[in-house]
Scaffold this motif. Structure first.
Motif, PDB file in Angstrom:
ATOM      1  N   PRO A  76       0.814  -1.219   0.000  1.00  0.00           N
ATOM      2  CA  PRO A  76       0.000   0.000   0.000  1.00  0.00           C
ATOM      3  C   PRO A  76       0.844   1.265   0.000  1.00  0.00           C
ATOM      4  CG  PRO A  76      -0.837  -1.575   1.601  1.00  0.00           C
ATOM      5  CD  PRO A  76       0.489  -2.099   1.120  1.00  0.00           C
ATOM      6  N   VAL A  77       2.019   1.190   0.630  1.00  0.00           N
ATOM      7  CA  VAL A  77       2.888   2.375   0.711  1.00  0.00           C
ATOM      8  C   VAL A  77       3.248   2.860  -0.688  1.00  0.00           C
ATOM      9  CG1 VAL A  77       5.132   3.226   1.468  1.00  0.00           C
ATOM     10  CG2 VAL A  77       3.813   1.695   2.941  1.00  0.00           C
ATOM     11  N   ALA A  78       3.485   1.927  -1.598  1.00  0.00           N
ATOM     12  CA  ALA A  78       3.853   2.305  -2.963  1.00  0.00           C
ATOM     13  C   ALA A  78       2.715   3.050  -3.656  1.00  0.00           C
ATOM     14  CB  ALA A  78       4.223   1.055  -3.758  1.00  0.00           C
ATOM     15  N   PHE A  79       1.483   2.636  -3.387  1.00  0.00           N
ATOM     16  CA  PHE A  79       0.339   3.314  -3.994  1.00  0.00           C
ATOM     17  C   PHE A  79       0.103   4.670  -3.338  1.00  0.00           C
ATOM     18  CE2 PHE A  79      -0.693  -1.213  -4.791  1.00  0.00           C
ATOM     19  CZ  PHE A  79      -0.783  -1.167  -6.171  1.00  0.00           C
ATOM     20  N   ALA A  80       0.299   4.727  -2.019  1.00  0.00           N
ATOM     21  CA  ALA A  80       0.016   5.953  -1.279  1.00  0.00           C
ATOM     22  C   ALA A  80       0.872   7.112  -1.747  1.00  0.00           C
ATOM     23  CB  ALA A  80       0.224   5.714   0.216  1.00  0.00           C
ATOM     24  N   THR A  81       2.125   6.835  -2.087  1.00  0.00           N
ATOM     25  CA  THR A  81       3.027   7.920  -2.491  1.00  0.00           C
ATOM     26  C   THR A  81       2.603   8.571  -3.800  1.00  0.00           C
ATOM     27  OG1 THR A  81       4.469   6.296  -3.575  1.00  0.00           O
ATOM     28  CG2 THR A  81       4.996   6.889  -1.300  1.00  0.00           C
TER      29      THR A  81
END
Length: 300
Positions: A27-32
């Motif tokens: 999810p971190v990759a999408f959040a950025t």
């Protein structure tokens, strides 16, 4: 050392190693990459306004005259509370009168109840406490405990944290929630693709997902691996799966989704003397020292 090795050869075995392909959906990759509109943040702020509001609080003192049981006792309590109110109206000190008259456990502190918000007290008490002006004493009220007089000593007005002060936090919350949803969706799409392809690598490549090829690795080495070292359940999966098994996507505690495909298992095997030599020399010296110590002990 060689003789020791030959007599203990089964103790020197290589660890199980596995070779695998891995896909990590974070999810971190999408959040950025997500942009959050101001209107979205304002909407969430309005929906969660209770979190950012501190209700009005009042500090009060009270005098309780218990009404007991029966009409005669109730009338006696009613008369006593009205007499007490008259004393206060005449200028007597509330704290002193409370210590003398009140039947409540707070009498020793002059009836002090500290600060409280609406809902902390009985409804009748609440209503009187929050409608009486600061410094004033309420008319007598009746609750299930008896008759009360309430003096409001201080008022802390309700406060509300401004949107600008929590904007970044709310935007981050929205971004994280949406990223988690996107990660889950991608994991489901990958699961569908796995049903139509012959390998994890093929399925992931078709979705433009990054594929990691992990060279043969032991359980101890996996502890220091960027992906495998981050989750114990993932390591259990990696070292219990077999080549050719259906790939399962695991959701980790931190919200990531990981798919592992074991492509090769290298089972433990007896090491050669050359490969085990360092440990053999250590073990042989320890064994020799123990044997010498035992011999000395027996001679004594």
């Amino acid at each position: 050392a060689r003789a020791y090795f030959e007599s203990h050869q089964q103790a020197y075995r290589s660890p199980l190693k596995v070779k695998m392909t891995a896909v990590e959906i974070s999810p971190v990759a999408f959040a950025t990459e997500m942009a959050i509109e101001a209107a979205e943040v304002e909407k969430v702020y309005d929906e969660r306004i209770a979190e950012f509001t501190t209700p009005e609080q009042r500090r009060a003192r009270h005098i309780l005259v218990k009404s007991g049981t029966g009409e005669a006792a109730r009338k006696a309590a009613f008369d006593k509370i009205n007499t007490t109110k008259a004393r206060l109206d005449a200028g007597e000190d509330f704290i002193a009168v409370a210590k003398e008259v009140s039947d409540d456990t707070t009498a020793g502190e002059g009836g002090d109840l500290g600060f409280f918000a609406r809902g902390a007290m009985l409804p009748e008490f609440d209503e009187a406490a929050f409608t009486t002006a600061k410094g004033k004493v309420s008319d007598p009220i009746e609750t299930q405990y008896g008759f009360h007089l309430i003096k409001v000593e201080a008022i802390k007005p309700a406060t509300e944290t401004a949107l600008k002060d929590v904007y970044d936090t709310l935007a981050s919350d929205i971004r994280k929630a949406r990223a988690a949803e996107e990660a889950y969706k991608v994991s489901q799409d990958l699961d569908d693709a796995l049903g139509m392809e012959d390998s994890l690598k093929t399925a992931a490549t078709g979705m433009d997902l990054k594929v990691q090829d992990i060279a043969p690795i032991s359980a101890d080495e996996a502890l220091g691996h960027d992906l495998l070292g981050s989750d114990s359940a993932l390591r259990v999966k990696a070292f219990s799966a077999q080549p050719g098994e259906v790939v399962e996507i695991q959701e980790l505690d931190d919200g990531r989704f990981v798919a592992l495909e074991i492509t090769e298992r290298i089972e433990p095997d007896t090491l050669s003397f050359a490969d085990a030599a360092v440990q053999v020399y250590v073990d042989a010296r320890i064994a020799l020292a123990e044997a010498e110590a035992k011999k000395v002990a027996e001679e004594i």
